[in-house]
Scaffold this active site. Structure first.
Site, PDB file in Angstrom:
ATOM      1  N   GLU A   1       4.007   4.108   5.827  1.00  0.00           N
ATOM      2  CA  GLU A   1       2.756   3.374   5.618  1.00  0.00           C
ATOM      3  C   GLU A   1       1.774   4.214   4.807  1.00  0.00           C
ATOM      4  OE1 GLU A   1       1.130   0.858   5.526  1.00  0.00           O
ATOM      5  OE2 GLU A   1       1.453  -0.535   7.152  1.00  0.00           O
ATOM      6  N   ASP A   2       0.812   3.568   4.201  1.00  0.00           N
ATOM      7  CA  ASP A   2      -0.240   4.324   3.531  1.00  0.00           C
ATOM      8  C   ASP A   2      -1.328   4.730   4.513  1.00  0.00           C
ATOM      9  OD1 ASP A   2      -0.886   1.649   3.798  1.00  0.00           O
ATOM     10  OD2 ASP A   2      -2.115   1.564   2.004  1.00  0.00           O
TER      11      ASP A   2
ATOM     12  N   ASP B   1      -5.061   2.218  10.467  1.00  0.00           N
ATOM     13  CA  ASP B   1      -6.487   1.921  10.604  1.00  0.00           C
ATOM     14  C   ASP B   1      -6.699   1.402  12.031  1.00  0.00           C
ATOM     15  OD1 ASP B   1      -9.067   0.668  10.226  1.00  0.00           O
ATOM     16  OD2 ASP B   1      -8.720   0.752   8.089  1.00  0.00           O
TER      17      ASP B   1
ATOM     18  N   ARG C   1      -4.848   0.689  -7.026  1.00  0.00           N
ATOM     19  CA  ARG C   1      -3.698   1.298  -6.359  1.00  0.00           C
ATOM     20  C   ARG C   1      -3.078   2.398  -7.218  1.00  0.00           C
ATOM     21  NH1 ARG C   1      -2.119  -1.977  -1.914  1.00  0.00           N
ATOM     22  NH2 ARG C   1      -2.429  -4.209  -2.206  1.00  0.00           N
TER      23      ARG C   1
ATOM     24  N   ASP D   1      -5.728  -0.104  -2.099  1.00  0.00           N
ATOM     25  CA  ASP D   1      -6.423  -1.007  -3.025  1.00  0.00           C
ATOM     26  C   ASP D   1      -7.824  -1.392  -2.585  1.00  0.00           C
ATOM     27  OD1 ASP D   1      -5.451  -2.727  -0.847  1.00  0.00           O
ATOM     28  OD2 ASP D   1      -6.140  -4.369  -2.113  1.00  0.00           O
TER      29      ASP D   1
ATOM     30  N   GLY E   1       0.771  -1.243   0.000  1.00  0.00           N
ATOM     31  CA  GLY E   1       0.000   0.000   0.000  1.00  0.00           C
ATOM     32  C   GLY E   1       0.802   1.293   0.000  1.00  0.00           C
TER      33      GLY E   1
HETATM   34  C1  PRP Z   1      -3.157  -2.219   4.931  1.00  0.00           C
HETATM   35  C2  PRP Z   1      -2.338  -0.947   4.988  1.00  0.00           C
HETATM   36  C3  PRP Z   1      -1.676  -1.029   6.339  1.00  0.00           C
HETATM   37  C4  PRP Z   1      -2.689  -1.761   7.178  1.00  0.00           C
HETATM   38  C5  PRP Z   1      -3.403  -0.775   8.051  1.00  0.00           C
HETATM   39  O1  PRP Z   1      -2.313  -3.252   4.544  1.00  0.00           O
HETATM   40  O2  PRP Z   1      -1.382  -0.884   3.965  1.00  0.00           O
HETATM   41  O3  PRP Z   1      -0.495  -1.780   6.285  1.00  0.00           O
HETATM   42  O4  PRP Z   1      -3.599  -2.389   6.278  1.00  0.00           O
HETATM   43  O5  PRP Z   1      -4.380  -1.401   8.799  1.00  0.00           O
HETATM   44  P1  PRP Z   1      -4.332  -1.635  10.378  1.00  0.00           P
HETATM   45  O6  PRP Z   1      -3.952  -0.333  11.021  1.00  0.00           O
HETATM   46  O7  PRP Z   1      -5.751  -2.028  10.686  1.00  0.00           O
HETATM   47  O8  PRP Z   1      -3.379  -2.735  10.688  1.00  0.00           O
HETATM   48  P2  PRP Z   1      -2.798  -4.632   3.886  1.00  0.00           P
HETATM   49  O9  PRP Z   1      -2.553  -5.723   4.880  1.00  0.00           O
HETATM   50  O10 PRP Z   1      -4.181  -4.491   3.321  1.00  0.00           O
HETATM   51  O11 PRP Z   1      -1.744  -4.831   2.707  1.00  0.00           O
HETATM   52  P3  PRP Z   1      -1.316  -3.861   1.496  1.00  0.00           P
HETATM   53  O12 PRP Z   1      -0.368  -2.834   2.084  1.00  0.00           O
HETATM   54  O13 PRP Z   1      -0.624  -4.791   0.553  1.00  0.00           O
HETATM   55  O14 PRP Z   1      -2.541  -3.223   0.891  1.00  0.00           O
END
Ligand code: PRP
Length: 180
Positions: free
Chosen positions: A99-100, A103, A165, A159, A44
């Site tokens: 990080e993106d 959450d 993305r 995504d 991400g």
């Molecule tokens: C997404 C995003 C962060 C994480 C945030 O990753 O990139 O890494 O979720 O969420 P959280 O704070 O609830 O842990 P994902 O696992 O979807 O993988 P990606 O980066 O490949 O999209």
């Protein structure tokens, strides 16, 4: 420009570029005359990471890590899985995890603990987006681009089922797409 799967543009290209430049300048000031290892959390963060790295004006090393807590679903399972570790040791280095989005906070809490154990000189978190209303664990980023409401966002690295993305802006996904 977008089809009906996109409800609206949340953060425009210009707004992103302005904020990324500000974050880059802030990091450059904080680490003036120091080296920084900028860690991209795949997948991400990849788009934000590439822009942010070029906005930082210090000695810089790039490394990549991949962990996943979501599997194929849209909400965290609470379990984090290591997919690809860093290529180089970080002991004694200034590390910034990029990080993106923050959450639930689960992914970054795990990553922070994991990398802290390797005894870096310093460890900071830089996230483009932050959704504080979704926290399951207490977590705060050191550098945050934008605080956003609890909406499903895609684009600029984020995504929906591995798609979208590449969209150049941060957009809100139409609820009909994910059944929200
Ligand atoms: C997404 C995003 C962060 C994480 C945030 O990753 O990139 O890494 O979720 O969420 P959280 O704070 O609830 O842990 P994902 O696992 O979807 O993988 P990606 O980066 O490949 O999209």
């Amino acid at each position: 420009m977008y089809g009906k799967e996109i409800k609206k543009v949340l953060i425009s290209k210009d707004a992103i570029a302005k904020r990324v430049a500000e974050l880059g300048a802030e990091i450059s000031r904080d680490f003036k005359d120091e080296s920084v290892t900028l860690v991209c959390t795949l997948r991400g963060a990849c788009v934000f990471y590439a822009d942010l790295a070029r906005a930082i004006d210090t000695d810089l090393e790039m490394d990549f890590i991949s962990v996943s807590s979501y599997g194929a679903g849209t909400s965290t399972t609470g379990e984090v899985k290591m997919i690809k570790d860093l290529s180089s040791p970080i002991q004694g280095k200034n590390v910034i995890i990029v990080e993106d989005i923050i959450d639930s906070g689960v992914t970054l809490s795990y990553l922070k603990k994991l990398l802290e154990a390797r005894e870096p000189k310093s460890l900071k978190i830089c996230s483009l987006l932050d959704k504080p209303s979704r926290r399951k664990v207490d977590f705060k980023g050191d550098y945050v681009g934008f605080e956003i409401e609890n909406e499903y966002v895609v684009g600029y690295g984020l995504d929906y089922n591995q798609k979208m993305r590449h969209l150049p802006e941060v957009c809100v996904l139409s609820p009909e797409v994910y059944g929200g």
